[in-house]
Structures are given as C-alpha cells and as structure tokens.
Motif scaffolding. Structure first.
Motif, short mmCIF file in Angstrom:
data_model
loop_
_atom_site.label_atom_id
_atom_site.label_comp_id
_atom_site.label_asym_id
_atom_site.label_seq_id
_atom_site.Cartn_x
_atom_site.Cartn_y
_atom_site.Cartn_z
N ARG A 83 0.96 -1.20 -0.03
CA ARG A 83 0.01 0.19 0.05
C ARG A 83 0.92 1.45 0.00
NH1 ARG A 83 -2.86 1.89 5.02
NH2 ARG A 83 -4.45 3.35 4.44
N MET A 84 1.83 1.39 0.77
CA MET A 84 2.91 2.38 0.76
C MET A 84 3.40 2.75 -0.45
SD MET A 84 4.87 2.05 4.48
CE MET A 84 5.72 0.97 3.95
N PHE A 85 4.06 1.82 -1.08
CA PHE A 85 4.80 1.92 -2.28
C PHE A 85 3.66 2.15 -3.57
CE2 PHE A 85 8.16 0.28 -0.20
CZ PHE A 85 9.35 0.94 -0.76
N ALA A 86 2.40 1.54 -3.56
CA ALA A 86 1.52 1.85 -4.44
C ALA A 86 0.96 3.36 -4.30
CB ALA A 86 0.34 0.86 -4.25
N THR A 87 0.93 3.95 -3.13
CA THR A 87 0.60 5.35 -2.71
C THR A 87 1.55 6.31 -3.44
OG1 THR A 87 -0.78 4.53 -1.08
CG2 THR A 87 -0.24 6.98 -1.19
N LEU A 88 2.79 5.90 -3.23
CA LEU A 88 3.98 6.82 -3.75
C LEU A 88 4.21 6.64 -4.98
CD1 LEU A 88 6.67 5.90 -0.90
CD2 LEU A 88 5.74 8.28 -1.40
N ASP A 89 3.63 5.53 -5.60
CA ASP A 89 3.99 5.45 -7.21
C ASP A 89 2.83 6.42 -7.77
OD1 ASP A 89 5.64 4.38 -9.22
OD2 ASP A 89 3.82 3.08 -9.86
N HIS A 90 1.65 6.59 -7.12
CA HIS A 90 0.59 7.48 -7.64
C HIS A 90 1.27 8.77 -7.54
CE1 HIS A 90 -2.57 5.16 -8.98
NE2 HIS A 90 -2.57 4.40 -8.06
N LEU A 91 1.60 9.18 -6.38
CA LEU A 91 2.04 10.62 -5.93
C LEU A 91 3.21 11.10 -6.64
CD1 LEU A 91 1.06 10.82 -2.20
CD2 LEU A 91 -0.33 11.16 -4.23
N SER A 92 4.17 10.09 -7.04
CA SER A 92 5.16 10.55 -8.06
C SER A 92 5.04 10.48 -9.41
CB SER A 92 6.61 9.52 -7.23
OG SER A 92 6.13 8.22 -7.74
N ARG A 93 3.92 10.30 -9.66
CA ARG A 93 3.44 9.59 -11.11
C ARG A 93 4.46 8.81 -11.79
NH1 ARG A 93 -0.04 13.92 -12.06
NH2 ARG A 93 0.37 15.74 -11.10
N GLY A 94 4.53 7.61 -10.94
CA GLY A 94 5.35 6.62 -11.54
C GLY A 94 6.80 6.74 -11.51
N ARG A 95 7.50 6.95 -10.27
CA ARG A 95 8.95 6.88 -10.15
C ARG A 95 9.47 6.38 -9.00
NH1 ARG A 95 10.36 12.65 -9.34
NH2 ARG A 95 8.13 12.94 -8.89
N VAL A 96 8.48 5.37 -8.34
CA VAL A 96 9.09 4.91 -7.26
C VAL A 96 9.84 3.53 -7.14
CG1 VAL A 96 8.05 3.70 -4.97
CG2 VAL A 96 7.48 6.02 -5.46
N VAL A 97 10.88 3.59 -6.57
CA VAL A 97 11.58 2.12 -6.55
C VAL A 97 11.75 1.75 -4.94
CG1 VAL A 97 14.21 1.42 -6.80
CG2 VAL A 97 13.35 3.51 -8.11
N TRP A 98 11.64 0.21 -4.85
CA TRP A 98 11.67 -0.46 -3.88
C TRP A 98 12.96 -1.00 -3.59
CZ3 TRP A 98 8.21 -5.19 -2.20
CH2 TRP A 98 8.66 -5.63 -0.82
N ASN A 99 13.61 -0.90 -2.50
CA ASN A 99 14.98 -1.56 -2.64
C ASN A 99 14.74 -2.74 -1.49
OD1 ASN A 99 17.62 -2.56 -2.30
ND2 ASN A 99 18.15 -1.03 -0.34
#
Ligand SMILES: Cc1cc2nc3c(=O)[nH]c(=O)nc-3n(C[C@H](O)[C@H](O)[C@H](O)COP(=O)(O)O)c2cc1C
Length: 448
Positions: free
Chosen positions: A119-135
């Motif tokens: 949920r955290m990464f999906a939210t961030l992916d929306h809020l960054s317009r598709g720029r999120v990376v999970w290490n």
C-alpha cells in the motif's frame, strides 16, 4: 567492445542520516549538517535530478549498530549510522519537489507486512507519477529483530519469507486491473467490480486476502531493486529484481558477477538482461589527480578503528570487541559470523593483500578504510574512463554512486563527471520527462 547504443544508468546511493559508508564524513566541511531538515533532502534531490541521475535511493537499517561490544555507545558517540529517518515519509516529501528522478526507499521483507508495504509503495507510485523504487532487503542483524520483538531468522529463511512477501505484494498491486476505475457519473459506477479481485494468498510465512485499497499505479509495480550477494540472494534478484546492486571490487569481478547474475535471471524464466546491474562505487573526483588523492586521504583520516569495527560488526552481525587488535587474524573467527560472512572474508582478504598473511585486525581495519566502497579516485577524465571500461566490458549497466560527503561528493560528480560522460554519449543529452521510470529505463512493463 563498445556499448554505444546503451546509456549508463546512475543511481545515487544516499542515506536519510548523517553519514553513509564513508564513516566520519559528517565532520567534513562540505557535509551539510541539516540531515533533519526538509531542505537538505529537497536540495539533494533537485541537484541529482538536474545533474542527470536516474534514481535517488536511500538505504535503511532498523536498528542502531549494537553488535560491537553489545552496546550502542561507541556508535552513538561517533555518529555511526545511528540516525535513520523513515523513508516513506521522506519520499512523499521529495515526490512533490521533483519531476523526473526515480525515488527509492529500502524496506525490509523480514519485519514489515506485505499488505502495508504494498500500500505504501502503490501510494507513492501515484503521488510521484510513476517514479518509485523499492530496495528489497531481508535485513541483516539481530538488533533489528530485537527492535521488532521477533526471533532472528537465518538468511535462507529470510529469503524464503521474502519470496512469499513479493508474491503477495505483486498480486496486491495487480488486484486492480488497469482501467478498473470508471468514475462514470452518468451510471453512478465508480469502478468495475470484475476488475478488482481478492488474492487469497496463504503461504508458509504469510497470508493476505486483498484486494489492495489502492488502484493500479502508473508503473503497475514499483521498480524493484535488490542487492543480494549470496547464491540465495542472487536467485531472489533473478526472480524479482529490475535493478541489482553489486559490490564488485575490480572490473574482472564485476564481469563475473554480471555474467552469473544474467545466468540466474535467465534460469528464473526472465530475459537475461531483465535485471540491470549496478555496482556500488565511490568516486572521489578532483580537478587534478593530486587533489583527488588528498581528498581521499582526508576522508580516511576522519574515522577511527573502533568506528570501522562498529560498522563491520553491524553488517556482519558479529562482535569483534574480544578479538585482539594486534595479533594475526585467526580464520576460526569466521565460524562465529552469523550475518554476512562474505563481507568479513573480503575485508580479511584485503587486509592480507595490503599487509601480508599475518595481518592483524588493526591492519584489516586500516585496509578497509583505505579501500571502503570500491573507490574510483582521479580527475573527471580518469573516473569517466574507468566507468566506461566497466560498462563496455559488460561488468555493469550503470552504477550506484556512493557519496563520501553529502552533498559535496554528489555535486563533484554532477559538476565534473556527468558532463564528461554526456560529451562521450554515455548519458542522455536531453532528459526525458513525463514517462514512468520503468519505461524510461527500459524495464519490464507491469501495467498490463
Ligand atoms: C549497494 C548495497 C546497498 C544495500 N543496502 C542495504 C540497506 O539499505 N539495508 C539493508 O538492510 N541491507 C542493505 N544491503 C544488503 C543487501 O540487501 C544484502 O543483504 C547483502 O548484499 C548480502 O547479500 P545476501 O543477502 O545475499 O547475503 C545493501 C547491499 C548493497 C551491496
């Protein structure tokens, strides 16, 4: 051999903290002391974005180093990785102040729960317009288990749990089909119920029902990053990772790791180049070679031997405090390491290469501080030559650049090395915006 058609990928390897792998760097005059202020991170992200980096990624650890002597005191006194801000909050801040650079946070599959992390990464992916990376990390040491009040799992079990964790998170991200949200005011239908499904996952370690409460994101899945070095770790990366960090200490070692990771990725049923491989390197750049060498010597002088051991103890989950500093290292000590034994073996090897077969713990620590972080030291031309050599000989697809001081060494890189690489056609002339990180880096499409 040249790879003129490819561009190098650059990830900046940062910390939401005082110091990174370059211990004592918080004392350096070009280190910004504002690590608890928003401006510190916003300025850094903008500098890296403007300078041509593809990703800004933050490492994490879920405990203060306490393996050395069973106490946090030596670490607190020296400021050795005792500060780690929460990264999801930080990425939320940075998403609003950048528009092209990928933003990466480290999250552990050993202590988190998959629904929460998905949920955290999906939210961030929306809020960054598709720029999120999970290490994706499995975490290293017992101190982290202590903080979460759970038992310390051994490495293979941590990876077995991590596989289940990824099965759940990826299914949750896909629990909303692309286009499920209709927002049809005429019919009053918000979303298509047939396009939103439960996952009903029931594994050995983890369970989750779903669906996720976040609709399908711009990237589908965040870009997945992994840095496993062991056989099991590489296997995990082969199955899941889009980007892989490595720790090769020579061009030859990098080539070997590259070929081995590609083989494992292929065995996992993916194209062999599906995971882009980025060795972590520290570039110490000066206008002249002499300036660069002096900078390096200055960094080496900032940290004392105990701090180096605090750092090693944390990584290897091993207490060095009862090992005599001035007697030859005894290989029987390896048998007591329950964490990442390979790290200690590499340092002992480096110590013996520098000081001979009878190298003591003090020698090993000294060798570590001289070579930590695989350093490329020199003028912009020399550093660019080495980066090209590793890239052209298929040792990597780009680099994870470790800073010495922050922001000083990142500024040196963007000011001195990036323009040289751009002149050589190794990084793009014009930075593309308006597309997801996944598509800009040519990674697998996860939107369908
Ligand atoms: C460049 C790099 C960055 C890493 N960052 C983290 C991190 O932020 N947090 C963490 O717990 N582990 C981190 N690790 C450790 C890896 O996730 C991994 O556990 C380690 O490389 C050992 O590999 P293994 O798990 O296959 O034994 C990092 C490793 C590398 C090489």
């Amino acid at each position: 051999m040249s790879r003129r058609d490819d561009h190098m990928i650059f990830a900046a390897f940062a910390s939401a903290s005082t110091t990174k792998t370059s211990l004592g760097a918080w004392m350096h005059p070009s280190t910004d002391p504002g690590f608890l202020t928003p401006e510190y991170y916003i300025d850094l992200a903008r500098e890296l974005e403007h300078g041509g980096f593809d990703v800004l990624f933050f490492d994490d650890r879920l405990a203060m180093p306490a393996a050395y002597g069973g106490s946090t005191e030596p670490a607190v006194e020296r400021g050795s990785r005792v500060v780690k801000l929460d990264l999801v909050a930080l990425l939320g801040l940075l998403a609003g102040h950048t528009n092209r650079i990928g933003l990466g946070a480290t999250y552990s599959t050993t202590y988190g729960m998959p629904y929460h992390v998905a949920r955290m990464f999906a939210t961030l992916d929306h809020l960054s317009r598709g720029r999120v990376v999970w290490n994706i990390v499995t975490s290293l040491n017992e101190d982290e288990a202590e903080n979460f009040g759970t038992d310390y799992l051994q490495a293979d079990q941590r990876y077995d749990r991590a596989d289940e964790f990824l099965e759940i998170t990826t299914q949750l991200w896909e629990s909303w089909a692309e286009g499920a949200v209709e927002l049809d005011r005429e019919t009053g239908r918000f979303a298509d119920p047939a396009s939103v499904r439960r996952i009903d996952y029931d594994g050995k370690f983890l369970r989750s029902r779903g669906p996720l409460t976040v609709p399908r994101t711009p990237q589908g899945w965040p870009v997945l990053l992994q840095a496993g070095q062991s056989g099991r770790g590489r296997q995990f990366a082969g199955r899941w990772a889009d980007l892989v960090f490595t720790t090769a200490h020579s061009a030859e070692a990098a080539q070997k790791h590259y070929a081995a990771q590609q083989a494992v990725t292929e065995q996992a049923g993916r194209p062999k180049d599906a995971a882009k491989i980025l060795p972590a390197v520290m570039c110490i750049v000066g206008e002249t070679e002499e300036i660069a060498r002096q900078k390096n010597d200055f960094f080496n002088a900032l940290s004392d031997p105990i701090e180096q051991l605090v750092f090693l103890a944390e990584q290897a989950n091993f207490d060095f405090s009862d090992i005599p500093m001035d007697e030859p290292w005894d290989d029987a000590n390896f048998d007591r390491v329950t964490g990442t034994r390979g790290i200690i073996e590499a340092f002992v090897k480096a110590g013996r290469a520098a000081f001979g077969a009878d190298a003591t713990l003090r020698d090993i620590v000294k060798a570590r501080s001289m070579t930590a972080g695989n350093r490329f030291i020199g003028t912009p031309t020399q550093v660019a030559d080495t980066l090209e050599e590793w890239f052209d000989s298929y040792g990597c697809d780009g680099f994870a650049i470790m800073p010495s001081d922050v922001p000083g060494s990142f500024e040196d890189f963007t000011r001195l090395v990036m323009p040289e690489l751009r002149r050589r056609g190794r990084v793009p002339e014009v930075e593309v915006t308006g597309v997801t990180l996944r598509s800009r880096l040519g990674l697998a499409d996860r939107t369908q």
